[in-house]
Motif scaffolding. Structure first.
Motif, short mmCIF file in Angstrom:
data_model
loop_
_atom_site.label_atom_id
_atom_site.label_comp_id
_atom_site.label_asym_id
_atom_site.label_seq_id
_atom_site.Cartn_x
_atom_site.Cartn_y
_atom_site.Cartn_z
N ASN A 1 82.75 22.45 -142.49
CA ASN A 1 83.27 22.00 -141.20
C ASN A 1 83.63 20.52 -141.24
N LYS B 1 72.97 26.57 -143.34
CA LYS B 1 73.63 25.76 -142.32
C LYS B 1 74.27 24.52 -142.93
N GLY C 1 78.09 23.49 -142.61
CA GLY C 1 78.38 22.19 -142.01
C GLY C 1 79.24 21.32 -142.89
#
Length: 680
Positions: free
Chosen positions: A100, A93, A97
């Protein structure tokens, strides 16, 4: 059937490759020529277009990466936990992230510098702002190198994972290492799992498929599990725990009663009780493997009591569990284990589906048709007498009482015996003979007579003559009468030749010689076939007969052959003038060397000259099989053109070594105008 296709995730490039791709695309897709004498608005739009295009390229590529990788909250819990076991959910994750965040920062950088470019007052100031914007974007992407490299490793590993459908019919095998899970997997399915005589040969989940009752069943082979606390289990064991926790399947817990796996029966039973919580609400079957080494009756009483405790709820076992013996080496009990596991799982799935609330919504759509009687006549069940006798008959009783059955009763009895053997697990080899049931004839032996229906385009019944036997007897009687009459006149039935004794001996000798030559040819005793008379030369009698049929004399035939030879020589000279130069390199052929006609002695013989004219082999052409060198060069060029399209399909993939681009296209490509944005 496959809900998650991780093989479709695109390749994640490295940070430097990422920057080179985006900058090259910006250079190719946007104008590259600007001059200081342009109006300031044109200069601003030129550089603003560069910044916006670069930002959009980064945004699209990062969005594609984020969308391709599965979100752990949106996929099945089995895959979510499997990703957590294999790659660490937090790290996974965090990497997505960071990409992003980088995408949002790049968007903000482009927005800020576009606002500044709106007020640029010179070409130099606009160029520096564009340079700063692209530089900050590229620097930001270079910092994401570790996340991109990690996601590329995850993508490669995800692509190698088996395609497991969590919702389909599944058989799941578990147990200690080296108890025979992979061997049982290879017997049930077409999978080829590696089997070795040491522990932890299987290090990941393997999937195979088998069929049962016209349905496809998914069989999963899990790595071995050791009996220790959950927090001490490694990644290999946790894959098995994840599959047991999240997949609703028929669980086959394998126990090695021979203890050749390196673990005692007590240790294997303790493992069963330690992971018993994972078996709840699932069909469970305990399979005793390797009975070819140790039979169940040879197991000590204490160990056998431990195995029996697995099915006793009072002792902590799971109620309703079956214990089935099996040997993967001799395949004893393998088919029975498969049948019981599939049947148990199928019944459990149907029971749970009927107990769910969804089935009530669909029950009103189902309708069972009941047949209505068309009249009041009672039609009872009728069983033929032969069938009833065969059903009541026992083979031992029949042999004891010496009862003789009809062929029909024997067939029915044999069919019932085959069915009983099949139910016991003994699959008989059926002799499929359709004739014994297809025909109902007066004599059962007639069923096996081979009678064609059509012959020579007509029905076989057209050839049947009811009086043929009588006519055959009449012909035989007539033949016997003729033979008797011939013998009465002093002759022999076999003496039908008109030759005298000398000619008959000569004929027999010729027949014998023919037979000898034929046999020599078949046995291969002769070195080569015998030459006929036309190859060796013509004899006198044959030549005289030939001349008589042609209507010419020997001298006239010689003149005709000379004229033919002269004409053929003149024709060859006129057709190939280049051969005249052969006289300089070799001697010229004269008349005696050509095929001619010579009169010898009493007859005429046609002979080929023993010495042939020697002609020099022409020098090879430079084209090596082509007409000339230009034709060869053209063929090579056409071949390269044909290969160019196939070579373009050989894109660089993950298996290729990285070759750095020492001359990036965006730094060395030529300039282009503002009116064209397509590829050059």
């Amino acid at each position: 059937m496959v809900l998650y296709n991780f093989k479709s995730i695109q390749v994640v490039p490295g940070s430097r490759d990422f920057v080179d791709v985006v900058l090259s695309k910006t250079q190719r897709k946007t104008p590259t020529e600007v001059h200081k004498q342009y109006h300031i608005s044109r200069i601003r739009s030129f550089y603003m277009r560069k910044v916006k295009f670069t930002q959009q390229s980064y945004h699209d590529k990062l969005s594609q990466i984020i969308q391709d990788f599965p979100l752990l909250d949106d996929i099945h819990p089995f895959y979510a936990d499997l990703v957590n076991v294999l790659y660490d959910k937090d790290h996974y994750k965090l990497a997505l992230g960071q990409l992003n965040t980088a995408r949002n920062l790049i968007d903000n950088i482009a927005k800020d510098y576009l606002r500044l470019l709106k007020y640029g007052d010179s070409l130099y100031r606009c160029k520096q702002l564009k340079r700063a914007a692209l530089g900050r974007m590229c620097t930001l992407m270079l910092k994401q190198n570790s996340s991109l490299a990690y996601l590329e490793q995850v993508r490669q590993h995800l692509a190698r994972l088996p395609s497991i459908d969590p919702n389909t019919r599944t058989l799941l095998m578990c147990g200690y290492p080296n108890v025979g899970k992979s061997s049982f997997m290879n017997k049930m399915t077409r999978a080829n799992v590696d089997v070795q005589p040491y522990a932890f040969t299987t290090k990941s989940l393997f999937v195979g498929h088998t069929d049962y009752k016209y349905n496809i069943w998914q069989v999963i082979d899990t790595p071995g599990i050791l009996d220790h606390p959950l927090e001490e289990r490694n990644t290999i064991e946790m894959q098995s725990i994840t599959a047991l926790a999240h997949l609703h399947a028929a669980v086959l817990f394998l126990i090695d009663i021979s203890e050749r796996c390196g673990y005692t029966i007590k240790q294997q039973v303790d493992l069963f009780f330690s992971i018993k919580a994972l078996f709840l609400n699932k069909p469970l079957i305990v399979v005793i493997n390797k009975i070819d080494v140790r039979r169940p009756e040879d197991v000590p009483a204490d160990d056998w009591a431990l195995i029996q405790s697995l099915t006793d709820p009072a002792k902590g076992g799971v109620g309703g569990t079956q214990i089935l013996p099996m040997s993967t080496l001799t395949e004893e009990g393998v088919s029975k284990v498969k049948d019981v596991a599939c049947t148990t799982l199928l019944a459990d799935r149907i029971e749970k589906k009927m107990a769910s609330s969804k089935i009530s919504k669909d029950l009103h759509r189902l309708r069972t048709a009941q047949p209505k009687p068309r009249d009041e006549k009672v039609r009872s069940v009728f069983i033929p007498e032969s069938v009833a006798n065969a059903r009541l008959a026992d083979p031992d009783t029949l042999n004891k009482n010496k009862v003789t059955l009809t062929p029909g009763q024997m067939e029915v009895l044999q069919e019932e015996q085959d069915d009983l053997e099949y139910q016991k697990g003994i699959i008989p080899i059926f002799d499929i003979n359709l004739w014994k049931r297809k025909y109902l004839l007066k004599d059962d032996s007639w069923k096996f007579d081979i009678i064609p229906e059509i012959m020579d385009g007509r029905n076989i019944s057209d050839f049947i003559d009811p009086d043929i036997l009588e006519r055959l007897d009449e012909l035989e009687r007539e033949e016997e009468a003729l033979i008797e009459e011939l013998r009465a006149n002093g002759g022999d039935a076999s003496d039908e030749s008109d030759l005298d004794d000398e000619n008959q001996e000569l004929l027999d000798e010729i027949h014998a010689r023919k037979s000898e030559i034929k046999m020599d040819r078949l046995l291969g005793k002769t070195g080569r076939p015998k030459l006929t008379r036309q190859h060796k030369g013509l004899d006198k009698d044959h030549m005289e007969r030939t001349l008589t049929r042609m209507g010419v004399e020997e001298e006239e035939l010689g003149d005709i052959m000379d004229d033919v030879a002269d004409k053929s020589r003149d024709r060859s000279k006129s057709r190939r003038p280049s051969e005249r130069s052969l006289s300089r390199h070799g001697r010229k052929r004269d008349r005696s060397e050509s095929r001619g006609v010579s009169v010898e002695g009493r007859g005429l013989s046609l002979n080929r000259s023993q010495s042939r004219g020697s002609s020099k082999t022409p020098a090879p052409v430079d084209g090596e099989g082509y007409r000339d060198l230009p034709q060869k060069e053209e063929a090579v060029m056409l071949g390269k053109e044909g290969m160019r399209k196939r070579n373009k399909l050989g894109y660089k993939g993950e298996g290729d070594h990285h070759i750095p681009n020492l001359m990036p296209k965006h730094l060395f490509a030529g300039k282009r105008g503002a009116g064209k944005t397509g590829r050059r």
